[in-house]
Design a protein around this motif. Structure first.
Motif, PDB file in Angstrom:
ATOM      1  N   ALA A 130      68.359 -15.063 -10.017  1.00 12.69           N
ATOM      2  CA  ALA A 130      68.983 -15.995  -9.649  1.00 12.69           C
ATOM      3  C   ALA A 130      68.831 -16.517 -11.167  1.00 12.69           C
ATOM      4  O   ALA A 130      68.050 -17.235 -11.270  1.00 12.69           O
ATOM      5  N   GLY A 131      70.156 -16.743 -11.650  1.00  7.15           N
ATOM      6  CA  GLY A 131      70.661 -18.157 -12.658  1.00  7.15           C
ATOM      7  C   GLY A 131      70.030 -17.670 -13.907  1.00  7.15           C
ATOM      8  O   GLY A 131      69.893 -16.279 -14.350  1.00  7.15           O
ATOM      9  N   MET A 132      69.219 -19.265 -14.519  1.00 10.83           N
ATOM     10  CA  MET A 132      69.112 -18.637 -15.955  1.00 10.83           C
ATOM     11  C   MET A 132      67.873 -18.654 -16.022  1.00 10.83           C
ATOM     12  O   MET A 132      67.342 -19.816 -15.686  1.00 10.83           O
ATOM     13  N   ALA A 184      71.403 -16.789 -25.361  1.00  7.11           N
ATOM     14  CA  ALA A 184      71.796 -16.598 -24.283  1.00  7.11           C
ATOM     15  C   ALA A 184      73.531 -15.699 -23.814  1.00  7.11           C
ATOM     16  O   ALA A 184      74.495 -15.975 -24.096  1.00  7.11           O
ATOM     17  N   VAL A 185      73.129 -15.350 -23.138  1.00 11.13           N
ATOM     18  CA  VAL A 185      74.517 -14.982 -21.606  1.00 11.13           C
ATOM     19  C   VAL A 185      75.006 -15.848 -20.837  1.00 11.13           C
ATOM     20  O   VAL A 185      73.882 -15.676 -19.600  1.00 11.13           O
ATOM     21  N   PRO A 186      75.194 -16.953 -20.947  1.00 10.44           N
ATOM     22  CA  PRO A 186      75.829 -18.448 -19.253  1.00 10.44           C
ATOM     23  C   PRO A 186      76.078 -16.999 -17.908  1.00 10.44           C
ATOM     24  O   PRO A 186      77.029 -16.580 -18.107  1.00 10.44           O
ATOM     25  N   GLY A 187      75.753 -17.778 -17.771  1.00  8.84           N
ATOM     26  CA  GLY A 187      75.614 -17.464 -16.417  1.00  8.84           C
ATOM     27  C   GLY A 187      76.101 -17.941 -15.029  1.00  8.84           C
ATOM     28  O   GLY A 187      75.819 -19.524 -15.061  1.00  8.84           O
ATOM     29  N   VAL A 234      66.067  -9.700 -30.686  1.00  7.06           N
ATOM     30  CA  VAL A 234      66.840 -10.585 -30.347  1.00  7.06           C
ATOM     31  C   VAL A 234      66.171 -11.011 -28.957  1.00  7.06           C
ATOM     32  O   VAL A 234      66.300  -9.999 -28.329  1.00  7.06           O
ATOM     33  N   LEU A 235      66.071 -12.095 -28.342  1.00  7.77           N
ATOM     34  CA  LEU A 235      65.642 -12.756 -27.098  1.00  7.77           C
ATOM     35  C   LEU A 235      66.762 -12.937 -26.460  1.00  7.77           C
ATOM     36  O   LEU A 235      67.153 -13.789 -26.485  1.00  7.77           O
ATOM     37  N   VAL A 236      67.401 -12.314 -25.428  1.00  5.96           N
ATOM     38  CA  VAL A 236      68.942 -12.871 -24.770  1.00  5.96           C
ATOM     39  C   VAL A 236      68.216 -13.324 -23.146  1.00  5.96           C
ATOM     40  O   VAL A 236      67.795 -12.420 -23.110  1.00  5.96           O
ATOM     41  N   LEU A 237      68.836 -14.644 -23.220  1.00  9.19           N
ATOM     42  CA  LEU A 237      68.151 -15.019 -22.113  1.00  9.19           C
ATOM     43  C   LEU A 237      69.303 -15.068 -21.433  1.00  9.19           C
ATOM     44  O   LEU A 237      70.351 -15.403 -21.365  1.00  9.19           O
ATOM     45  N   ALA A 238      69.519 -13.914 -20.229  1.00  5.59           N
ATOM     46  CA  ALA A 238      70.696 -13.673 -18.971  1.00  5.59           C
ATOM     47  C   ALA A 238      70.589 -14.527 -18.360  1.00  5.59           C
ATOM     48  O   ALA A 238      69.768 -13.844 -17.204  1.00  5.59           O
ATOM     49  N   GLY A 239      71.946 -14.926 -17.845  1.00  7.51           N
ATOM     50  CA  GLY A 239      71.830 -15.475 -16.651  1.00  7.51           C
ATOM     51  C   GLY A 239      72.433 -14.350 -15.772  1.00  7.51           C
ATOM     52  O   GLY A 239      73.156 -13.219 -16.006  1.00  7.51           O
ATOM     53  N   THR A 240      72.196 -14.306 -14.870  1.00  6.73           N
ATOM     54  CA  THR A 240      71.990 -13.596 -13.593  1.00  6.73           C
ATOM     55  C   THR A 240      72.907 -14.034 -12.231  1.00  6.73           C
ATOM     56  O   THR A 240      73.010 -15.040 -12.429  1.00  6.73           O
ATOM     57  N   PRO A 241      73.674 -13.214 -11.196  1.00  8.00           N
ATOM     58  CA  PRO A 241      74.636 -13.969 -10.468  1.00  8.00           C
ATOM     59  C   PRO A 241      73.374 -14.173  -9.449  1.00  8.00           C
ATOM     60  O   PRO A 241      72.484 -14.461  -9.170  1.00  8.00           O
ATOM     61  N   ILE A 242      73.999 -15.975  -8.597  1.00  9.91           N
ATOM     62  CA  ILE A 242      72.927 -16.975  -8.228  1.00  9.91           C
ATOM     63  C   ILE A 242      73.666 -16.169  -5.999  1.00  9.91           C
ATOM     64  O   ILE A 242      72.987 -16.574  -5.232  1.00  9.91           O
ATOM     65  N   GLY A 243      74.288 -15.761  -6.362  1.00 12.81           N
ATOM     66  CA  GLY A 243      75.062 -14.425  -5.212  1.00 12.81           C
ATOM     67  C   GLY A 243      75.496 -13.697  -5.093  1.00 12.81           C
ATOM     68  O   GLY A 243      75.065 -12.744  -5.035  1.00 12.81           O
TER      69      GLY A 243
END
Length: 286
Positions: A90-92, A115-118, A8-17
């Protein structure tokens, strides 16, 4: 292909700050990944330290300069059953960041993508801008060259949706100046700088005013939100649109003569039509 054995490919959103904005699932995915593909492995290390999570899987870099060459390698891992987590700075991933090429390749091979929404700089900037957010268009980064930048802006000059741009600090003054020239000096906008970080700042005002402010120098990650084009008044409309406006008034209960008169008065006040042109001379309005 049969994707039953694929990973599985997981697109992980990360904090923008602020790292505290990280969703709980991000910790879980990073800890359980077979492979973590990171735009910047050093930033990934700082993020995992802030989240107090240990990555046990293989960590590889995946950025603009190597994504074309690394994508086949990651697809091969996915086809072998690996859970690959993709993170950007940062971000998606894929949204003005590396990711699209890998997603497209995975989809072509029938590999599941989730995806992991972030946190999102686009949505955060829209929310705090003070501008309408019911309809918007994300335009990403403008071209670096002045001529190409102006051409791109002209493509959306009449768009009524709120526009969102990313921009680099050293180009923001030129970008705002170009926007003021193409969209109009008085078009409202908001420059959102360092969102969710210690020195977060949101500057709101007409484009010309913001361009003057930016000329003094601006630092940090920047998102620009620009008001959409104003709805054209009757004087700027084609005859068919005038007919539509009259019909809309009739549908709302006005008598035909009153509806024609109201639309005509609006146009006359703009100084571009005579009442007799609208009431007698336009198809469908006589």
């Amino acid at each position: 292909m049969n994707s039953a054995a694929a990973g599985v490919l997981v697109l992980a959103g990360t904090p923008i700050g602020d790292p505290a904005d990280a969703p709980p699932r991000l910790r879980t995915e990073l800890a359980g990944a077979d492979v973590v593909a990171a735009e910047d492995t050093r930033r990934l290390r700082r993020l995992t330290q802030a989240l107090d999570v240990e990555v046990s899987g293989r960590v590889v870099s995946y950025f603009e300069g190597n994504e074309a060459g690394r994508t086949p390698e990651l697809v091969e891992a996915l086809l072998g059953g690996a859970r690959v987590v993709l993170v950007t700075d940062a971000g998606m991933p894929s949204v003005s960041d590396p990711g699209y090429r890998l997603v497209a390749a995975a989809v072509e091979q029938g590999i599941p993508v989730t995806a992991v929404p972030g946190p999102s700089a686009v949505l955060t900037a829209l929310a705090v801008s003070g501008l309408p957010v019911d309809r918007f268009c994300f335009e990403g980064f403008l071209p670096r060259k002045a001529g190409e930048r102006t051409a791109r802006l002209r493509e959306v000059a009449a768009d009524r949706r709120t526009l969102v741009y990313f921009e680099a600090p050293h180009r923001i003054a030129d970008a705002l100046t170009a926007m003021a020239e193409v969209f109009g000096a008085e078009r409202r906008a908001a420059v959102c700088r360092e969102l969710t970080k210690t020195y977060e700042e949101v500057r709101r005002g007409p484009l010309a005013e913001l361009a003057g402010w930016a000329a003094e120098g601006v630092r940090g990650e920047i998102t620009v939100v620009v008001e959409g084009a104003p709805e054209p008044g009757p004087a700027d409309l084609e005859p068919a649109e005038l007919v539509r406006r009259v019909a809309a008034r009739e549908a709302a209960g006005e008598r035909r003569k009153e509806a024609i008169a109201a639309v005509a008065v609006e146009a006359v006040l703009r100084g571009h039509h005579r009442v007799e042109d609208l009431a007698l001379g336009q198809p469908g309005l006589d």
